[in-house]
Structure formats: C-alpha cells, structure tokens
Design an enzyme around this catalytic site. Structure first.
Site, PDB file in Angstrom:
ATOM      1  N   ASP A  59       0.653  -1.104  -0.051  1.00  0.00           N
ATOM      2  CA  ASP A  59       0.131   0.181   0.018  1.00  0.00           C
ATOM      3  C   ASP A  59       0.984   1.511   0.430  1.00  0.00           C
ATOM      4  OD1 ASP A  59      -1.686  -1.877   0.486  1.00  0.00           O
ATOM      5  OD2 ASP A  59      -2.481  -1.104   2.542  1.00  0.00           O
TER       6      ASP A  59
HETATM    7  N1  URA Z   1      -0.736  -6.045   4.320  1.00  0.00           N
HETATM    8  C1  URA Z   1      -1.628  -4.728   3.597  1.00  0.00           C
HETATM    9  O1  URA Z   1      -2.930  -4.398   4.107  1.00  0.00           O
HETATM   10  N2  URA Z   1      -1.409  -3.647   2.600  1.00  0.00           N
HETATM   11  C2  URA Z   1       0.251  -4.123   2.222  1.00  0.00           C
HETATM   12  O2  URA Z   1       0.690  -2.876   2.282  1.00  0.00           O
HETATM   13  C3  URA Z   1       0.902  -4.665   2.634  1.00  0.00           C
HETATM   14  C4  URA Z   1      -0.342  -6.620   3.223  1.00  0.00           C
END
Ligand code: URA
Length: 240
Positions: A106
């Site tokens: 993310d």
């Molecule tokens: N899980 C999440 O919620 N975000 C990420 O970036 C990676 C795994």
C-alpha cells in the site's frame, strides 16, 4: 553465440526506447568493440560484444533484479500522473523497459519490495500456489491477545466473507506485532487486524521467504541482487 540487433540491444539494456536508441546510434554515441557503429541493424553477440553508450559500457543482463526499501507515500505502480511511484525511485542505471514491482505494498506501507523485468519471476512470486511467506511488522492501536493469535492461526474471515489462509501472529512489543502470511489479498494485513477489532497504524514488510530487508537499506534505497540468490531465498526456499 547470441545474436542481437544493436538498436534492440541498446533499448533492452537501458531506459531508452527503440526510437531513442536508434537516434543515439545514428548520432554516433554507440560503439561496438571500441568502434563507432551508426547502423542500428548492426548485429552484435550479446555474450562477447563490448558495447558502449556515450563511453559507458552496457553490460548485458537478460533481466535485472532489485530490492527496495519502499518509503511511505510512494505508489507500488509503474506510472502515475500525480503521485511518485516506486519506479520513479529507480536510478537510471537500473532502468529497464518492463521493470515492475513483484507484488504490491500500500501507499503507506514501507519495507521490502522486489522489482524486476522478469515477468515469469513476478508471476511465480505472487502466485499463492508457491506459498512464499511474507513477514510484516505492524504498529497497532491496541495490543494483541491470545484469541487474536488463535484467530490468525485458524484463518481470519474478512469483512467480505473471504477466509484467509492460516497466518502466524506474534507480539513484538507494546502495541506491536509480527505477522506472517502466505498470500497477498488486497490490504490483507490491515483487514485481518480490522476483523479482530484492531487497527494498523503503520506497516512494514521485513521479509519475503528467506530474503530479509537489509538493515542498512534506508527508505528509498535500492540494491541489485543476483537471480540465483533471489530464487533460492524466495520461490525455491523450501526445495532442498
Ligand atoms: N497488507 C496490507 O494491508 N497492506 C500492505 O501493503 C501489505 C499487506
């Protein structure tokens, strides 16, 4: 003997497009075995020819494999009009046409990210069939308890009804936890904690298989790694 047209070689091995490569060759910027070659269709041998662009050697590599410590605020995408992407952080010398992230973090997640122009590798590492574990460190709004650990182990059911594979949850300090997952659903870790009434305040990926985020790799830093090492530590890590 591995024959290749000069314009294709220059464009495949650098960030130049085919037409930009042709332009540079015609401008006399490219030399093969120390002789300027202005013919874009000139045939070289990728194993033995010594090719330079503006005096800098272009070393032949079929693919490039990089690891990055992704900083927060950067998109895991190849291109975006408004926001900086992980590809924008890659120094010119590592740029390749098809360079892309192997999996997604993310925008606000930090940590270990693999980048490569080897599509087959990307396909393999993100495939849930390969079961390559990813470990994340999470800072949480509240502490985890034994029921959370068991729920992660049993398989968290997300708010949309999807059941996650068994995951390992461990306390890692005050309102901090380490979680190991074997798949990569959208916002998975955040949604797993949300399903337990908790909230992730910060998330960092610290390993993929046996590949660890190097301690000296600062946010935004990128390091080239060898394919053999990467393969051994990730996709093939369970094979003897
Ligand atoms: N899980 C999440 O919620 N975000 C990420 O970036 C990676 C795994």
């Amino acid at each position: 003997m591995n024959k290749c047209r000069l314009d294709r070689f220059v464009s495949n091995q650098t960030s130049l497009s085919r037409s930009e490569a042709i332009k540079e060759i015609k401008r006399g910027k490219v030399a093969v075995d120390n002789k300027t070659v202005k013919d874009p269709s000139f045939s070289i041998d990728t194993d033995t020819s010594f090719v330079t662009l503006s005096g800098e050697e272009i070393k032949y590599k079929k693919h490039i494999y990089l690891i990055m410590n992704k900083p927060s605020g950067v998109l895991t995408a190849t291109r975006d009009k408004g926001v900086k992407t992980v590809i924008d952080l890659v120094p010119e010398k590592y740029r390749r046409k098809d360079l892309s992230p192997a999996g997604r973090l993310d925008k606000d997640t930090t940590g270990l990210l693999i980048l490569t122009d080897d599509g087959a590798f990307v396909h393999n590492i993100i495939s849930p069939k390969k079961m390559v574990p990813k470990v994340y460190e999470a800072e949480l709004i509240k502490d985890i308890n034994d029921e959370d650990v068991k729920a992660f182990f049993d398989g968290i059911v997300l708010s949309d009804g999807t059941t996650c594979l068994s995951a390992t949850l461990k306390k890692a300090g005050d309102k901090k936890a380490k979680v190991k997952i074997y798949e990569g659903k959208y916002h998975q870790v955040k949604r797993m904690f949300a399903a337990r009434g908790n909230k992730v305040l910060a998330l960092k990926r610290v390993s993929i298989g046996l590949l660890k985020l190097p301690e000296n790799l600062m946010p935004g830093d990128i390091k080239e790694v060898s394919f053999d090492d990467l393969l051994r530590k990730t996709i093939n890590y369970k094979q003897k």
